[in-house]
Scaffold this motif. Structure first.
Motif, PDB file in Angstrom:
ATOM      1  N   ALA A 127      43.219  39.282  29.146  1.00 35.84           N
ATOM      2  CA  ALA A 127      44.202  38.113  29.137  1.00 35.84           C
ATOM      3  C   ALA A 127      45.088  38.147  30.603  1.00 35.84           C
ATOM      4  O   ALA A 127      45.196  37.109  31.241  1.00 35.84           O
ATOM      5  CB  ALA A 127      44.992  37.786  27.983  1.00 35.84           C
ATOM      6  N   GLY A 128      45.468  39.425  30.811  1.00 37.04           N
ATOM      7  CA  GLY A 128      46.539  39.314  32.071  1.00 37.04           C
ATOM      8  C   GLY A 128      45.536  39.160  33.270  1.00 37.04           C
ATOM      9  O   GLY A 128      46.070  38.719  34.202  1.00 37.04           O
ATOM     10  N   PHE A 129      44.184  39.818  33.178  1.00 32.28           N
ATOM     11  CA  PHE A 129      43.415  39.763  34.634  1.00 32.28           C
ATOM     12  C   PHE A 129      43.243  38.085  34.786  1.00 32.28           C
ATOM     13  O   PHE A 129      43.355  37.770  35.940  1.00 32.28           O
ATOM     14  CB  PHE A 129      42.181  40.341  34.106  1.00 32.28           C
ATOM     15  N   VAL A 130      42.615  37.538  33.813  1.00 30.07           N
ATOM     16  CA  VAL A 130      42.491  36.064  33.773  1.00 30.07           C
ATOM     17  C   VAL A 130      43.816  35.180  34.164  1.00 30.07           C
ATOM     18  O   VAL A 130      43.686  34.540  35.013  1.00 30.07           O
ATOM     19  CB  VAL A 130      41.730  35.579  32.599  1.00 30.07           C
ATOM     20  N   ALA A 131      44.850  35.655  33.466  1.00 33.85           N
ATOM     21  CA  ALA A 131      46.241  34.817  34.052  1.00 33.85           C
ATOM     22  C   ALA A 131      46.495  35.095  35.492  1.00 33.85           C
ATOM     23  O   ALA A 131      46.724  34.274  36.181  1.00 33.85           O
ATOM     24  CB  ALA A 131      47.443  35.349  33.177  1.00 33.85           C
TER      25      ALA A 131
ATOM     26  N   GLY B 162      49.814  33.166  44.141  1.00 34.01           N
ATOM     27  CA  GLY B 162      50.822  34.232  44.429  1.00 34.01           C
ATOM     28  C   GLY B 162      50.465  35.606  44.135  1.00 34.01           C
ATOM     29  O   GLY B 162      49.400  35.959  43.320  1.00 34.01           O
ATOM     30  N   LYS B 163      51.247  36.555  44.540  1.00 34.22           N
ATOM     31  CA  LYS B 163      51.104  37.923  44.158  1.00 34.22           C
ATOM     32  C   LYS B 163      51.748  38.404  43.029  1.00 34.22           C
ATOM     33  O   LYS B 163      53.005  38.022  43.025  1.00 34.22           O
ATOM     34  CB  LYS B 163      51.355  38.613  45.648  1.00 34.22           C
ATOM     35  N   GLY B 164      51.263  39.022  42.095  1.00 35.32           N
ATOM     36  CA  GLY B 164      51.964  39.382  41.108  1.00 35.32           C
ATOM     37  C   GLY B 164      51.764  41.164  40.839  1.00 35.32           C
ATOM     38  O   GLY B 164      51.481  41.548  41.709  1.00 35.32           O
ATOM     39  N   PRO B 165      52.347  41.605  39.763  1.00 38.93           N
ATOM     40  CA  PRO B 165      52.338  42.684  39.301  1.00 38.93           C
ATOM     41  C   PRO B 165      51.085  43.179  39.335  1.00 38.93           C
ATOM     42  O   PRO B 165      50.246  42.515  38.605  1.00 38.93           O
ATOM     43  CB  PRO B 165      53.201  42.910  38.116  1.00 38.93           C
ATOM     44  N   SER B 166      50.718  44.447  39.795  1.00 36.61           N
ATOM     45  CA  SER B 166      49.352  44.965  39.921  1.00 36.61           C
ATOM     46  C   SER B 166      49.141  46.281  39.244  1.00 36.61           C
ATOM     47  O   SER B 166      50.060  46.918  38.782  1.00 36.61           O
ATOM     48  CB  SER B 166      48.880  45.077  41.147  1.00 36.61           C
ATOM     49  N   GLY B 167      47.995  46.617  39.076  1.00 34.34           N
ATOM     50  CA  GLY B 167      47.820  48.016  38.336  1.00 34.34           C
ATOM     51  C   GLY B 167      47.193  47.430  36.815  1.00 34.34           C
ATOM     52  O   GLY B 167      47.582  46.489  36.309  1.00 34.34           O
ATOM     53  N   PHE B 168      46.353  48.462  36.417  1.00 36.34           N
ATOM     54  CA  PHE B 168      45.831  48.174  34.866  1.00 36.34           C
ATOM     55  C   PHE B 168      46.910  48.239  33.879  1.00 36.34           C
ATOM     56  O   PHE B 168      46.861  47.288  33.169  1.00 36.34           O
ATOM     57  CB  PHE B 168      44.926  49.575  34.365  1.00 36.34           C
TER      58      PHE B 168
ATOM     59  N   LEU C 233      51.417  42.588  30.990  1.00 36.18           N
ATOM     60  CA  LEU C 233      51.439  41.090  31.074  1.00 36.18           C
ATOM     61  C   LEU C 233      50.737  40.311  29.798  1.00 36.18           C
ATOM     62  O   LEU C 233      51.038  39.551  29.499  1.00 36.18           O
ATOM     63  CB  LEU C 233      50.751  40.780  32.371  1.00 36.18           C
ATOM     64  N   GLY C 234      49.329  40.965  29.754  1.00 33.35           N
ATOM     65  CA  GLY C 234      48.670  40.165  28.666  1.00 33.35           C
ATOM     66  C   GLY C 234      49.128  40.400  27.372  1.00 33.35           C
ATOM     67  O   GLY C 234      49.047  39.309  26.697  1.00 33.35           O
ATOM     68  N   VAL C 235      49.365  41.528  26.993  1.00 35.18           N
ATOM     69  CA  VAL C 235      49.826  41.864  25.647  1.00 35.18           C
ATOM     70  C   VAL C 235      51.238  40.978  25.374  1.00 35.18           C
ATOM     71  O   VAL C 235      51.446  40.375  24.382  1.00 35.18           O
ATOM     72  CB  VAL C 235      50.253  43.156  25.264  1.00 35.18           C
TER      73      VAL C 235
END
Length: 82
Positions: free
Chosen positions: A14-18, A24-30, A36-38
């Protein structure tokens, strides 16, 4: 235990799709993507229960999780101005 594993995996997706649908650039990393998704799923579940879309104890589905994560990502962009 498996519930938490599925929660993190669905949260990551969900975070990846979002992140893909939000400009824009958002927070990265697994870890950040999964968080973000949770968090989006929890937010969507909370709001959905308050609005009567979900019953007590029900959680948001994948689409609700993506929408919640996208909203959180937009708020992140507004706060950090990235």
């Amino acid at each position: 235990m498996m519930h938490w594993v599925w929660t993190v995996l669905i949260g990551f997706l969900a975070g990846f799709v979002a992140k893909m649908i939000t400009p824009g650039k958002g927070p990265s990393g697994f870890i950040m993507t999964a968080v973000l998704g949770v968090a989006g799923s929890v937010a969507a579940s909370f709001i959905g229960q308050r609005l009567g879309w979900y019953g007590a104890g029900n959680t948001a589905g994948f689409i609700g999780s993506v929408v919640g994560a996208a909203v959180l990502l937009l708020v992140y962009h507004l706060v950090t101005r990235e």
